[in-house]
Every structure is written in structure tokens, then in C-alpha cells.
Design an enzyme around this catalytic site. Sequence first.
Site, PDB file in Angstrom:
ATOM      1  N   CYS A  50       8.738   1.379   3.113  1.00 47.15           N
ATOM      2  CA  CYS A  50       9.013   1.996   4.317  1.00 47.15           C
ATOM      3  C   CYS A  50       8.378   1.335   5.569  1.00 47.15           C
ATOM      4  O   CYS A  50       7.912   1.786   6.732  1.00 47.15           O
ATOM      5  CB  CYS A  50       8.156   3.482   4.590  1.00 47.15           C
ATOM      6  SG  CYS A  50       9.257   4.715   3.816  1.00 47.15           S
ATOM      7  N   GLN A  63      -3.183   6.369   6.361  1.00 47.37           N
ATOM      8  CA  GLN A  63      -3.934   5.880   5.612  1.00 47.37           C
ATOM      9  C   GLN A  63      -5.211   5.399   5.844  1.00 47.37           C
ATOM     10  O   GLN A  63      -5.912   4.560   5.144  1.00 47.37           O
ATOM     11  CB  GLN A  63      -2.999   4.384   5.161  1.00 47.37           C
ATOM     12  CG  GLN A  63      -1.437   4.445   4.751  1.00 47.37           C
ATOM     13  CD  GLN A  63      -1.461   5.204   3.358  1.00 47.37           C
ATOM     14  OE1 GLN A  63      -2.298   5.012   2.635  1.00 47.37           O
ATOM     15  NE2 GLN A  63      -0.139   5.454   2.909  1.00 47.37           N
ATOM     16  N   LYS A  83      -2.083  12.967   1.653  1.00 51.12           N
ATOM     17  CA  LYS A  83      -2.791  11.818   1.199  1.00 51.12           C
ATOM     18  C   LYS A  83      -4.228  11.700   1.383  1.00 51.12           C
ATOM     19  O   LYS A  83      -4.867  10.938   1.290  1.00 51.12           O
ATOM     20  CB  LYS A  83      -2.157  10.735   2.150  1.00 51.12           C
ATOM     21  CG  LYS A  83      -0.625  10.221   2.189  1.00 51.12           C
ATOM     22  CD  LYS A  83      -0.257   9.043   3.304  1.00 51.12           C
ATOM     23  CE  LYS A  83       1.362   8.973   3.412  1.00 51.12           C
ATOM     24  NZ  LYS A  83       1.690   8.412   2.358  1.00 51.12           N
ATOM     25  N   ASP A 137      -1.601   6.294  14.176  1.00 52.26           N
ATOM     26  CA  ASP A 137      -1.111   6.642  12.934  1.00 52.26           C
ATOM     27  C   ASP A 137      -2.220   6.557  11.640  1.00 52.26           C
ATOM     28  O   ASP A 137      -2.488   5.574  11.240  1.00 52.26           O
ATOM     29  CB  ASP A 137       0.199   5.865  12.234  1.00 52.26           C
ATOM     30  CG  ASP A 137       0.511   6.207  10.956  1.00 52.26           C
ATOM     31  OD1 ASP A 137      -0.126   6.842  10.274  1.00 52.26           O
ATOM     32  OD2 ASP A 137       1.626   5.498  10.685  1.00 52.26           O
ATOM     33  N   HIS A 159       4.799   1.782   9.916  1.00 50.06           N
ATOM     34  CA  HIS A 159       5.509   2.500   8.960  1.00 50.06           C
ATOM     35  C   HIS A 159       6.514   3.002   9.608  1.00 50.06           C
ATOM     36  O   HIS A 159       6.655   3.077  10.905  1.00 50.06           O
ATOM     37  CB  HIS A 159       4.777   3.796   8.650  1.00 50.06           C
ATOM     38  CG  HIS A 159       5.532   4.388   7.556  1.00 50.06           C
ATOM     39  ND1 HIS A 159       6.194   5.662   7.650  1.00 50.06           N
ATOM     40  CD2 HIS A 159       5.072   4.571   6.121  1.00 50.06           C
ATOM     41  CE1 HIS A 159       6.506   6.125   6.496  1.00 50.06           C
ATOM     42  NE2 HIS A 159       5.911   5.686   5.716  1.00 50.06           N
TER      43      HIS A 159
END
Lengths: 410, 151
Positions: free
Chosen positions: A368, A207, A230, A204, A127
Site C-alpha cells: 500500500c 505503525q 495493529k 498516521d 501509506h
Amino acid sequence: MNNKTKYDAIKIREDFPVLFQEVNGKPLVYLDNAATTQKPLSVIRKISEYYEKYNSNIHRGVHFLSQKATAEYENSREIVRRFINAKSTKEIIFLRGTTEGINLVANSFGKSNLKAGDEILISHMEHHSNIVPWQLLCEVTGAVLKVIPISDNGELDFDAYKNLLSERTKIVGIVHQSNTLGTENPVKAMAKLAHDAGAIIVVDGAQSIQHFAVDVQDLDCDFYAFSGHKLYGPTGTGVLFGKESLLSTMPPFQGGGDMIASVTFEKTIYNSLPYKFEAGTPNIEGVIALGAAIEYIEGIGLDNIYSYEKELYSYTAEKMSEYPEIKLIGSAPKKGGVFSFVIDNIHPHDIGTIFDLEGVAIRTGHLCTQPVMKRFNIPAVSRVSLGIYNTKEDIDRAAAVVKKVLEVFA
Amino acid sequence: MDNPLREIYQQVILDHNKSPQNFRVIENPTNYSEGFNPLCGDHIHIYMNIVDGKVEDISFQGNGCAISKSSASIMTTIIKGKSREDAEKYFQKFHDMVTGVETTPEEEESLGKLLVFQGVREFPARVKCASLAWHTMHSAIEGKETTISTE
Ligand SMILES: Cc1ncc(COP(=O)(O)O)c(C=O)c1O
């Protein structure tokens, strides 16, 4: 957790008031969960409870309200610690989101540890928030950004990763699960190799944290960043986990109140961990409600969520495969509930408008991840992304819209 | 078929999307500009030959949704042969129409086939798609070196 009980998405749905409305005259179907998730009543109520009963600044007052707010805020820290199995709450830093977490590492760890010629290794599926902070760091330090390639099905090229690692590598930045391709990356194996090469690894987790159980000690990652919004929690909240051994050697990211132990004009002594990295009044009600969101997710059980979403993804892939016009982008063997697709000669933006007219919310655009678009030679994609409250009926509605799209552009 | 869908995806728009007019490169154009819509990844190039204040030729290339592509296509058919001033006037009128600025019946009349884009103003997220080509043409005429972004 309660593995025995059958997963009941209809019952879960009822906890999310926003889902019960019509959009353009049709009952809303929300399939944009990778962009942000909806919030359960327990989270919404926690926010109003804070404002109705104990709004006040934290870590600063001796009065009752401030003590109550501080206790709730710190309770969230313990909830997060347990949730990701960190060793200590000193390793849990509350920030605005994943983006701020990565920027903190780049600025604080990066600027004090990197020099010209050092290398930062990231993947082609990152991202923008796991690309740009490293580019900024390269600009000030003279370090070099290197990219791990991905294959045509959206898998990380693990051999290339091994080959790119060297004694020059100082930081590896990797997305745990791609927001565009759905690919789940082998973070644990990557961490081992990174450490063997003398590098640290920054994950990261934007997600992944809402889709499967994450154990930072088992992964042995150095930093792990994720966003509250999220994870069925409030916007403007995020967590950066960092190993205490690293955090304790790092300089502050921002200066201000709460992050100091003592200030004189000659010398300021910084506060202890994790407060050293939490300058200023934070998003108090957000962090408190994030604790409620995590408790809500734990109540369902991440293992249950993982298997349910896997099953729903298979159903999505099967339904969508009824249209030969649909081309799936990202088909790694290990992937989560993200179905990104293109249709020849129909632009995703047109697809998104027709979905919206049918009351189905999906995301269209580059998501993104412009380098991913370039890798697959497409300007943009349409993305269906699943959450805990989605049902097969939602997928049927989405598939019916695809039919309509094909009719309009026949 | 639902009405709102037909409101925005009119047949003329779908036709131009399928077979865009003046979809080509002009070698050595007198005027050129490039436009982006970062939101959806639209990317357009506008090429013009302006001789003695008249648009002798105009063409476009790029990648975009049906709205942006058909808008560019129809724009080129209208602007070709017009004076530079008229081109700028059309830009203003088009802009007013899609952003919902009050227009008189005469003004509407003068928009001609551009009226198919009137439905777009009901879709705020799509106004930029329709106006990207026009903004890019405007900047090509002004000879600005900067690239245009609708964000
Ligand atoms: C993979 C990934 N990383 C990072 C981010 C950035 O998260 P945030 O905008 O909450 O900081 C996102 C969300 O957009 C994401 O999907």
C-alpha cells in the site's frame, strides 16, 4: 513500568494461541505484524465475555446490560486517553481504523477549512490511506497536494520540508513510522514548524502506537490516528485523537443515531464531543476489547517493547546480511522493526510463496505504498515485520528460508 | 527439496523465468493490451500481429514473478502461428486447468507443455499470476481498450 524485569518473549508468546499451530507441516512463524498483529487471550476473552454476559446497545438503554456495556465502552475511552496522554476523553473518537480517522479529518476539517490554492503537504513514504483522502479533498476544494521527498536510505528530507512549508500550507499529513521503510519521522519537530506556518498536522500512527510510547501533548500534534488491529486488538476498531479546540469547531462526518442531541425536521442539534463524530452503533465489543489490548501492552511496557524490538531488529539485519543477494530497502538511522528487502531477479511473490511453504508468514507486494516502490524503482518488496512475541529463533527460521529461495532460483 | 515447492516451481518454469521467450516489443502491433495484478505489482504488456485471423507474431514485456513471467513466455511459444480461434480455445483450457475445473484426459493431453502450470491450482494465491498473461492476451484479441486487472 516494570523496567527491571527481563523481557521474556517466550512467556509472551504463550498468551497468543494462534501462534501454536503448524502451517504446511512446519511450526508457524508469524512475521507479518505490520499488516496486523495476533491477539492475546485477554483480548479474545474480553470479546466472548461481552457476548456471554452483557451484549447490548450502548448510550441508549436504562436496563442493566446496556449500562454495563456503556460503562465498559467508556472505560476503553479513558484507557486510550491515558495511553496516549490526551487531555480529555472528549478528544478520543472511536472509528473503524486509521483509514477512517484520516478520512474524517479530510472530510470534516478539510472541507470546511480549505479553499482553492491552499496546500496539503504529505511525505513520499505515506501509506495509500494518507494519500488518497487528501487527493479526494483536493478534487473538491481545489487545494494542491505537495510531497516531501525522501532520501535514498528512506529518511525524510527535513530541509525540503522546511522549504515546502508556507502560508499556503494548511495541512501536514505524516506517517509516524513507515510501514515499508521502518523510518521513524521527527513528528514533534515537524509539528512545531507546521504550527509556525499556520498549518495543522495529522499523524498516521498505524505503525508507531504498538512500538513506542506516544504522548500526543508532548508531540503537540493536532490529530493522531491509529488502528486497534495493529495494536494486538480487534479489527474494525480505531482511534482518532483530535485537539478539542479543533474538534469542537468541526462539522460532523456522518449523521445518524448517537451523534445528535435533538432532531426535528427543521433543525438538528448535534451531540457533544466525542459523540458528535460517532454516528450509529459502533463496534462495541471491539472497542471494549481494544481497552484490554492496551492494558496488555501497558503490562509489558512500551519502553520494554521498544528496546526488545530494537535488539531483535539488529539481529534480523545481521542475519540477513549473511546473504549478499539481499538488498535492504529503508536504512534510516532511526527506524523500527521492519525489514523490507529485494533480491535481484527473484520476484517478491515467489519469495512469499516459498516462505509460506516453510510455515513463515511474511508480506510481499507494494505494501500500500506504491510511491515508495516507484521511488526505489522496484515493483514490490518482501517484508519481515516484528512484534512483541517474535524471537531470535523466528529470525533464524526466516533466514533459513532465504537460503532455500536462493537455492530454488540458483 | 520439498515436493510442494517443486510442484509449483518446476524446472521448465524456472528456465522460462530465467530466459523468457518472445520477451520484446513489437512495433506497431495490430493488437495490444496491458494487464495488472495490483496484489503483487505484476505488470504485463502483450503485443500481437494478427493477420487474416492468424497470430503471426506475439510478444510480451513487463515485470512479474516467476509464475507470471514463465506463463507469458510459454504462452507466446504456443500461440504463435495459431489461429485467433485456437488462441481463444487455449485461453479457456488454460483457465479451466489453473482454476481446477474438471478436465477430461483428452483435454489434458491437448494442453501439452502448459501442464507444468497444473500445480498452481494448489496455490490459490498464485492462480492470478499464472493467468495474467492469458487474460491480457484474450483482451488484446478482443481489442478492448480497457486495461486488465486480475483483482
Ligand atoms: C502506515 C499505515 N497507515 C495506515 C494504515 C491503514 O490502516 P487500516 O487499514 O487499519 O485503516 C496502515 C495499515 O495498513 C499503515 O501501515
